[in-house]
Scaffold this active site. Structure first.
Site, short mmCIF file in Angstrom:
data_model
loop_
_atom_site.label_atom_id
_atom_site.label_comp_id
_atom_site.label_asym_id
_atom_site.label_seq_id
_atom_site.Cartn_x
_atom_site.Cartn_y
_atom_site.Cartn_z
N ASP A 98 0.85 -1.20 0.00
CA ASP A 98 0.00 0.00 0.00
C ASP A 98 0.88 1.25 0.00
OD1 ASP A 98 -3.21 0.53 0.95
OD2 ASP A 98 -1.81 2.20 1.13
N ILE A 99 0.50 2.25 -0.78
CA ILE A 99 1.30 3.47 -0.92
C ILE A 99 1.28 4.31 0.36
CG2 ILE A 99 -0.47 5.06 -1.80
CD1 ILE A 99 1.55 5.82 -4.02
N HIS A 107 -10.37 -5.24 -3.43
CA HIS A 107 -9.05 -5.53 -2.88
C HIS A 107 -9.19 -5.91 -1.41
CE1 HIS A 107 -9.88 -1.22 -2.51
NE2 HIS A 107 -9.24 -1.29 -1.35
N HIS A 143 -7.02 -5.87 2.17
CA HIS A 143 -5.85 -5.35 2.89
C HIS A 143 -5.31 -6.45 3.80
CE1 HIS A 143 -6.89 -0.93 2.27
NE2 HIS A 143 -8.06 -1.49 2.04
P1 5GP Z 1 -9.75 1.34 0.35
O1 5GP Z 1 -9.82 2.65 1.10
O2 5GP Z 1 -10.46 1.44 -1.00
O3 5GP Z 1 -10.17 0.15 1.14
O4 5GP Z 1 -8.22 1.10 0.07
C1 5GP Z 1 -7.52 1.69 -0.99
C2 5GP Z 1 -6.06 1.64 -0.63
O5 5GP Z 1 -5.31 1.89 -1.82
C3 5GP Z 1 -5.63 2.70 0.39
O6 5GP Z 1 -5.10 2.06 1.54
C4 5GP Z 1 -4.59 3.53 -0.36
O7 5GP Z 1 -3.51 3.94 0.45
C5 5GP Z 1 -4.16 2.59 -1.47
N1 5GP Z 1 -3.71 3.27 -2.68
C6 5GP Z 1 -4.31 4.33 -3.29
N2 5GP Z 1 -3.63 4.68 -4.40
C7 5GP Z 1 -2.56 3.82 -4.47
C8 5GP Z 1 -1.48 3.69 -5.42
O8 5GP Z 1 -1.36 4.43 -6.39
N3 5GP Z 1 -0.58 2.71 -5.18
C9 5GP Z 1 -0.68 1.87 -4.09
N4 5GP Z 1 0.28 0.94 -3.94
N5 5GP Z 1 -1.69 1.96 -3.20
C10 5GP Z 1 -2.61 2.93 -3.39
#
Ligand code: 5GP
Ligand code: ZN
Length: 114
Positions: free
Chosen positions: A30-31, A100, A102
């Site tokens: 994760d970034i 996705h 985590h």
């Molecule tokens: P959500 O909030 O949808 O459950 O998780 C999305 C995740 O994607 C977040 O934890 C965010 O930090 C990660 N993320 C967003 N953009 C990028 C990216 O460009 N690269 C990577 N490796 N992770 C990303």
């Protein structure tokens, strides 16, 4: 899907720190990590969220969990434990609309889940 961040990462059109890939799945760091280990496991196929699943996705979803557990062992999380999270929709804070999971660990995690 043409304009999807995680489709592009899976296709290596956008760089990411990939820790696992196979025919069905890609896993990358994760970034903006929220724990010492924070990996995202994504299917190569574009699925918007858990809301879009039906019976045909059962094996794929099973593989996400199996790969997550293998990564957790490989990354040294098995003994201390870890958490798998799949956010779905606005109430859960989903921000990327490509399904996705985590994988979070490497430190004691918050006792609260909601
Ligand atoms: P959500 O909030 O949808 O459950 O998780 C999305 C995740 O994607 C977040 O934890 C965010 O930090 C990660 N993320 C967003 N953009 C990028 C990216 O460009 N690269 C990577 N490796 N992770 C990303
Ligand atoms: Zn996608």
């Amino acid at each position: 899907m043409a304009d999807c961040l995680f489709c592009k990462i899976a296709a290596k059109q956008i760089p990411a720190s990939i820790v696992h890939e196979d025919a069905d799945l890609v896993a990358f760091k994760d970034i903006a990590p929220q724990a010492p280990v924070h990996v995202l496991i994504v299917p190569r196929v574009h699925i918007e969220s858990l809301n879009a699943l039906d019976e045909c996705h059962g094996a794929l979803m099973g593989r996400i969990i199996v790969v997550a557990a293998k990564l957790a062992r490989d990354l040294g999380l098995a003994e201390g434990g870890y958490r798998l999270v799949t956010n779905c929709g606005p109430d859960a804070g989903q921000t990327v609309f490509h399904l996705h999971t985590h994988l979070l660990g490497g430190t004691p995690l918050s006792g609260r889940m909601g």
